[in-house]
Every structure is written in C-alpha cells, then in structure tokens.
Design a protein around this motif. Structure first.
Motif, short mmCIF file in Angstrom:
data_model
loop_
_atom_site.label_atom_id
_atom_site.label_comp_id
_atom_site.label_asym_id
_atom_site.label_seq_id
_atom_site.Cartn_x
_atom_site.Cartn_y
_atom_site.Cartn_z
N PRO A 56 6.68 -1.97 -2.62
CA PRO A 56 7.27 -1.37 -3.82
C PRO A 56 8.08 -2.37 -4.65
O PRO A 56 8.06 -2.31 -5.89
N GLU A 57 8.77 -3.29 -3.99
CA GLU A 57 9.56 -4.26 -4.72
C GLU A 57 8.68 -5.26 -5.45
O GLU A 57 8.99 -5.70 -6.56
N TRP A 58 7.57 -5.64 -4.83
CA TRP A 58 6.64 -6.55 -5.50
C TRP A 58 5.97 -5.87 -6.67
O TRP A 58 5.71 -6.50 -7.72
N ARG A 59 5.66 -4.57 -6.54
CA ARG A 59 5.06 -3.86 -7.67
C ARG A 59 5.99 -3.82 -8.86
O ARG A 59 5.53 -3.83 -10.01
N ALA A 60 7.28 -3.78 -8.60
CA ALA A 60 8.25 -3.74 -9.70
C ALA A 60 8.23 -5.01 -10.54
O ALA A 60 8.69 -5.02 -11.67
N PRO A 114 0.08 -17.09 -12.10
CA PRO A 114 1.04 -17.10 -11.00
C PRO A 114 2.41 -16.58 -11.44
O PRO A 114 2.92 -16.95 -12.50
N VAL A 115 2.98 -15.72 -10.63
CA VAL A 115 4.31 -15.18 -10.89
C VAL A 115 5.35 -16.27 -10.64
O VAL A 115 5.26 -17.02 -9.66
N ASN A 116 6.33 -16.38 -11.53
CA ASN A 116 7.38 -17.38 -11.37
C ASN A 116 8.15 -17.14 -10.07
O ASN A 116 8.50 -16.01 -9.73
N ASN A 117 8.41 -18.22 -9.35
CA ASN A 117 9.12 -18.10 -8.07
C ASN A 117 10.47 -17.44 -8.21
O ASN A 117 10.96 -16.80 -7.26
N GLU A 118 11.10 -17.57 -9.37
CA GLU A 118 12.41 -16.96 -9.56
C GLU A 118 12.34 -15.44 -9.56
O GLU A 118 13.36 -14.76 -9.38
N ALA A 119 11.15 -14.89 -9.78
CA ALA A 119 10.98 -13.44 -9.79
C ALA A 119 10.60 -12.88 -8.42
O ALA A 119 10.47 -11.66 -8.26
N PHE A 120 10.46 -13.75 -7.42
CA PHE A 120 10.08 -13.29 -6.08
C PHE A 120 11.18 -12.41 -5.50
O PHE A 120 12.36 -12.75 -5.57
N VAL A 121 10.79 -11.32 -4.89
CA VAL A 121 11.75 -10.38 -4.32
C VAL A 121 11.95 -10.62 -2.83
O VAL A 121 12.82 -9.99 -2.21
N TRP A 174 -2.95 -10.11 -0.14
CA TRP A 174 -2.59 -8.69 -0.16
C TRP A 174 -2.86 -8.07 -1.52
O TRP A 174 -2.63 -8.71 -2.55
N ASP A 175 -3.35 -6.82 -1.50
CA ASP A 175 -3.41 -5.99 -2.69
C ASP A 175 -2.09 -5.23 -2.75
O ASP A 175 -1.81 -4.36 -1.92
N VAL A 176 -1.25 -5.56 -3.72
CA VAL A 176 0.11 -5.02 -3.76
C VAL A 176 0.11 -3.52 -4.02
O VAL A 176 0.93 -2.78 -3.46
N PHE A 177 -0.80 -3.02 -4.85
CA PHE A 177 -0.78 -1.61 -5.21
C PHE A 177 -1.34 -0.71 -4.11
O PHE A 177 -0.83 0.37 -3.87
N SER A 178 -2.40 -1.15 -3.45
CA SER A 178 -2.95 -0.34 -2.36
C SER A 178 -2.26 -0.64 -1.03
O SER A 178 -2.52 0.04 -0.04
#
Length: 210
Positions: A106-110, A85-92, A136-140
């Motif tokens: 694009p921001e999530w892919r970053a 799981p991605v840290n909540n502090e990194a959520f865009v 969601w698939d972030v890249f596609s």
C-alpha cells in the motif's frame, strides 16, 4: 383460461424484472489485467518502476554490488524508453526494511509505483557473490519473477544486464538486448595518422576492450 395465461406471463415478467434489478445492484469490480507494458502502440507511457538497493550484510568489494547492480538495472530500463525509474528519495522502504518486514505494497502504491525490483547479495564459495532479485507487481501484490545468480567480482556488471533483460522480458513480453556486446572500429590519433582498432563493449558503453 385467458386470465390464467395473463397471470402466468405477468409472473414471469416480474421474475425477469427482479433478476435485472438484482444484477444491477451487484457492484461491478473492474478486473485488473496483468502488469505489462504495451509496446505495440505508437506512443508508450513509461511505466513507473522502483529499483531498490539490494540488501546485504557483507563487507568488502562484494558489498558494493548491493548498490551498483540496482543502479545499472535502473539505467538500462530507463534507457529503453519504456520505464521511468522512481527517484530513490521517494522510496518508502530501504533494503533492510524490505528484508525484515516484506514489501509494504500500500505504501508503494501511494508513490504511483507499478513495479518494484528488490534483491539481496550474499557470500558464495571461492570469493564469489550470490545476487538474487525479485520483481513485484505492486497493485496485485504478487511476485512476477525471482532468480539468483552466482558471479565473480569482475563479472557483476553482466549480472546487472542479465537481470535487466529478465525484468524487461517479463514486463513487455519481448526479448531484450542489455546482455549483449557491440563490436566497432575505434579510431584515435591525428587526422593524417589515424589508428584504427577493433573494439568491443557492453550495450551501455562500459567494459571497452580492444
């Protein structure tokens, strides 16, 4: 006659050369495979997945589901060892931004996020809550699955486990176990007078009942 044959052969050889050069000039775009965790190998690199707080405009106990359900989902997926799981502090984006603007892929892919779970909590009849989620698939930039459940206030944890199962199955292709119960013998009391009771609990150790 021989000279004509040679010219013909040279002509076709030139055509083949042009075709080869044309093919090499076309940029090769690697095909993106479907987002999936490969669990057939001996060592699996956990997939980065963001489980966003769900959006809600409710007040009262049902409003807590918007925070509590995603936490259980993230814990379940992390406990499987296949997801990170991605840290909540990194959520865009926050829940309100996703609701109004949609997912800004694009921001999530970053953030190196590969999969994203979003959702909403709304009021249903008879004091129940409607919990909807999307994977969601972030890249596609595609939605992989989207389902909704109606639950009573005392059953929200099971909904979190059911959603965890759906995410796990969609990304691994395998059946999951989060929405399951464990039966065991619970012991308490001093060593010379142990009391044994039949107990049941959720797969994550919550909701213990005797």
């Amino acid at each position: 006659m021989q000279q004509s044959t040679i010219q013909t052969r040279l002509y076709y050889a030139l055509l083949w050369l042009i075709a080869i050069l044309f093919a090499l000039a076309i940029p090769l775009v690697p095909a993106r495979t479907e987002l999936r965790v490969d669990i057939t190998r001996g060592q699996v690199e956990p997939m980065p997945i963001a489980v966003s707080p769900f959006f809600t405009d409710l007040l009262g106990p049902n409003a807590n589901f918007a925070q509590d359900v995603p936490k259980i989902i993230a814990q379940n997926l992390q406990g499987s060892g296949l997801f990170k799981p991605v840290n909540n502090e990194a959520f865009v984006q926050n829940a309100a931004s996703i609701k109004t603007d949609g997912v800004r892929f694009p921001e999530w892919r970053a953030t190196a996020t590969q999969a994203l779970v979003t959702g909403t909590v709304t009021q249903a009849e008879n004091g129940k809550a409607r919990i909807e989620f999307r994977l969601w698939d972030v890249f596609s930039e595609k939605q992989l699955i989207g389902l909704a459940y109606t639950t009573t206030p005392d059953n929200w944890r099971r909904i979190a486990h059911i959603i965890s199962d759906e995410v796990y199955k969609r990304l691994t292709g395998e059946e999951s176990y989060f929405d399951s119960r464990i039966v065991y013998i619970a012991e308490s009391g001093p060593k010379d007078a142990r009391v044994k009771r039949l107990a049941i609990m959720d797969s994550d150790g919550a909701n213990v009942k005797y």
